[in-house]
Motif scaffolding. Structure first.
Motif, mmCIF file in Angstrom:
data_model
loop_
_atom_site.group_PDB
_atom_site.id
_atom_site.type_symbol
_atom_site.label_atom_id
_atom_site.label_comp_id
_atom_site.label_asym_id
_atom_site.label_seq_id
_atom_site.Cartn_x
_atom_site.Cartn_y
_atom_site.Cartn_z
ATOM 1 N N ARG A 107 -1.652 1.759 -4.278
ATOM 2 C CA ARG A 107 -1.323 0.571 -3.478
ATOM 3 C C ARG A 107 -0.850 -0.589 -4.351
ATOM 4 N NH1 ARG A 107 -2.472 -0.369 1.962
ATOM 5 N NH2 ARG A 107 -1.516 -2.341 1.477
ATOM 6 N N ALA A 108 -1.451 -0.801 -5.511
ATOM 7 C CA ALA A 108 -1.034 -1.906 -6.382
ATOM 8 C C ALA A 108 0.422 -1.727 -6.800
ATOM 9 C CB ALA A 108 -1.941 -1.982 -7.600
ATOM 10 N N GLU A 109 0.782 -0.515 -7.131
ATOM 11 C CA GLU A 109 2.143 -0.205 -7.562
ATOM 12 C C GLU A 109 3.143 -0.355 -6.412
ATOM 13 O OE1 GLU A 109 4.143 3.434 -10.060
ATOM 14 O OE2 GLU A 109 2.479 3.877 -8.709
ATOM 15 N N SER A 110 2.729 0.009 -5.220
ATOM 16 C CA SER A 110 3.653 -0.004 -4.089
ATOM 17 C C SER A 110 3.919 -1.399 -3.532
ATOM 18 C CB SER A 110 3.140 0.904 -2.971
ATOM 19 O OG SER A 110 1.944 0.412 -2.433
ATOM 20 N N GLN A 111 3.076 -2.366 -3.856
ATOM 21 C CA GLN A 111 3.253 -3.716 -3.319
ATOM 22 C C GLN A 111 4.513 -4.394 -3.847
ATOM 23 O OE1 GLN A 111 -0.433 -5.764 -3.971
ATOM 24 N NE2 GLN A 111 -1.447 -4.680 -2.322
ATOM 25 N N SER A 112 4.981 -3.996 -5.023
ATOM 26 C CA SER A 112 6.163 -4.637 -5.590
ATOM 27 C C SER A 112 7.424 -3.799 -5.411
ATOM 28 C CB SER A 112 5.930 -4.900 -7.082
ATOM 29 O OG SER A 112 5.768 -3.673 -7.764
ATOM 30 N N GLN A 113 7.376 -2.784 -4.575
ATOM 31 C CA GLN A 113 8.501 -1.874 -4.386
ATOM 32 C C GLN A 113 9.268 -2.192 -3.112
ATOM 33 O OE1 GLN A 113 9.333 0.506 -6.662
ATOM 34 N NE2 GLN A 113 7.648 -0.274 -7.887
ATOM 35 N N ILE A 114 10.530 -1.802 -3.113
ATOM 36 C CA ILE A 114 11.354 -1.838 -1.915
ATOM 37 C C ILE A 114 11.595 -0.387 -1.534
ATOM 38 C CG2 ILE A 114 13.605 -2.431 -0.966
ATOM 39 C CD1 ILE A 114 13.655 -4.768 -2.989
ATOM 40 N N PHE A 115 11.279 -0.028 -0.299
ATOM 41 C CA PHE A 115 11.426 1.345 0.161
ATOM 42 C C PHE A 115 12.673 1.436 1.035
ATOM 43 C CE2 PHE A 115 6.950 0.659 -0.654
ATOM 44 C CZ PHE A 115 6.670 1.722 -1.497
ATOM 45 N N THR A 116 13.561 2.351 0.673
ATOM 46 C CA THR A 116 14.796 2.526 1.420
ATOM 47 C C THR A 116 14.849 3.924 2.022
ATOM 48 O OG1 THR A 116 15.977 3.295 -0.548
ATOM 49 C CG2 THR A 116 16.050 0.923 -0.077
ATOM 50 N N ASN A 117 15.784 4.111 2.916
ATOM 51 C CA ASN A 117 16.030 5.412 3.556
ATOM 52 C C ASN A 117 14.815 5.947 4.311
ATOM 53 O OD1 ASN A 117 18.659 5.427 2.568
ATOM 54 N ND2 ASN A 117 17.991 6.347 0.653
ATOM 55 N N ILE A 118 14.038 5.046 4.886
ATOM 56 C CA ILE A 118 12.947 5.473 5.764
ATOM 57 C C ILE A 118 13.227 4.891 7.150
ATOM 58 C CG2 ILE A 118 11.218 5.674 3.939
ATOM 59 C CD1 ILE A 118 10.054 3.014 4.967
ATOM 60 N N ASN A 119 12.791 5.568 8.170
ATOM 61 C CA ASN A 119 12.987 5.038 9.514
ATOM 62 C C ASN A 119 11.680 4.994 10.306
ATOM 63 O OD1 ASN A 119 12.872 7.815 9.843
ATOM 64 N ND2 ASN A 119 14.425 7.877 11.430
ATOM 65 N N GLY A 120 10.576 4.883 9.575
ATOM 66 C CA GLY A 120 9.280 4.747 10.229
ATOM 67 C C GLY A 120 8.196 4.455 9.220
ATOM 68 N N THR A 121 7.143 3.831 9.697
ATOM 69 C CA THR A 121 5.979 3.525 8.847
ATOM 70 C C THR A 121 4.720 3.938 9.600
ATOM 71 O OG1 THR A 121 7.147 1.648 7.880
ATOM 72 C CG2 THR A 121 4.767 1.710 7.578
ATOM 73 N N ILE A 122 3.808 4.575 8.874
ATOM 74 C CA ILE A 122 2.532 5.021 9.448
ATOM 75 C C ILE A 122 1.415 4.355 8.657
ATOM 76 C CG2 ILE A 122 1.034 7.013 9.852
ATOM 77 C CD1 ILE A 122 3.629 8.752 9.795
ATOM 78 N N PHE A 123 0.540 3.623 9.347
ATOM 79 C CA PHE A 123 -0.622 3.008 8.711
ATOM 80 C C PHE A 123 -1.845 3.833 9.058
ATOM 81 C CE2 PHE A 123 2.275 -0.560 8.908
ATOM 82 C CZ PHE A 123 2.107 -1.157 7.667
ATOM 83 N N ILE A 124 -2.614 4.212 8.032
ATOM 84 C CA ILE A 124 -3.844 4.977 8.239
ATOM 85 C C ILE A 124 -4.957 4.254 7.504
ATOM 86 C CG2 ILE A 124 -5.028 7.165 7.863
ATOM 87 C CD1 ILE A 124 -2.330 8.537 8.154
ATOM 88 N N ASN A 125 -5.929 3.766 8.257
ATOM 89 C CA ASN A 125 -7.074 3.041 7.685
ATOM 90 C C ASN A 125 -8.313 3.910 7.740
ATOM 91 O OD1 ASN A 125 -5.442 0.736 7.390
ATOM 92 N ND2 ASN A 125 -5.864 0.129 9.485
ATOM 93 N N ASP A 126 -9.272 3.584 6.877
ATOM 94 C CA ASP A 126 -10.547 4.324 6.879
ATOM 95 C C ASP A 126 -11.335 4.089 8.116
ATOM 96 O OD1 ASP A 126 -10.238 5.670 4.510
ATOM 97 O OD2 ASP A 126 -11.157 4.097 3.317
#
Length: 121
Positions: free
Chosen positions: A102-121
């Motif tokens: 998660r720390a690494e992904s916070q500074s990234q830009i994600f391209t070529n995706i057409n959906g987001t899935i959130f999964i919490n504990d």
């Protein structure tokens, strides 16, 4: 009658059947993911190991379930956001493509995706 015709009636020998190799090093998670129809690419496996990302069997099950839901809604490539990791997945192929913590992904830009899935504990 032509003698060549009679020679064609002899059955051809069948090649010996080979048993599939048994992978004795498969972890429980790998076996569980295969049973769920969820594949993890070689690249994603190495990223999970390099980044010490541990995902429980219950969470893999939830990921597979949500990926199937997303696919039914027309999503092909998705970002899966977990509490401690982020995965890029192909819902079309039921494959985890790569993984980031998660720390690494916070500074990234994600391209070529057409959906987001959130999964919490």
């Amino acid at each position: 009658m032509d003698s060549r015709i009679h020679s064609l009636h002899h059955p051809l020998p069948m090649p010996p059947q080979r048993k599939a190799p048994v992978n004795t090093k498969a972890s429980f998670q790998e076996v569980f993911k295969e049973a769920q129809g969820l594949k993890v690419s070689k690249h994603a496996k190495s990223r999970l190991q390099e980044r010490n990302i541990e995902i429980s069997a219950d969470k893999w099950s939830k990921i597979a379930e949500k990926m199937s839901e997303a696919r039914q809604k027309g999503v092909e490539d998705s970002l899966v956001v977990l509490d401690d990791a982020t995965l890029i997945v192909s819902t079309k192929n039921q494959t985890v493509v790569t993984a980031l913590d998660r720390a690494e992904s916070q500074s990234q830009i994600f391209t070529n995706i057409n959906g987001t899935i959130f999964i919490n504990d």
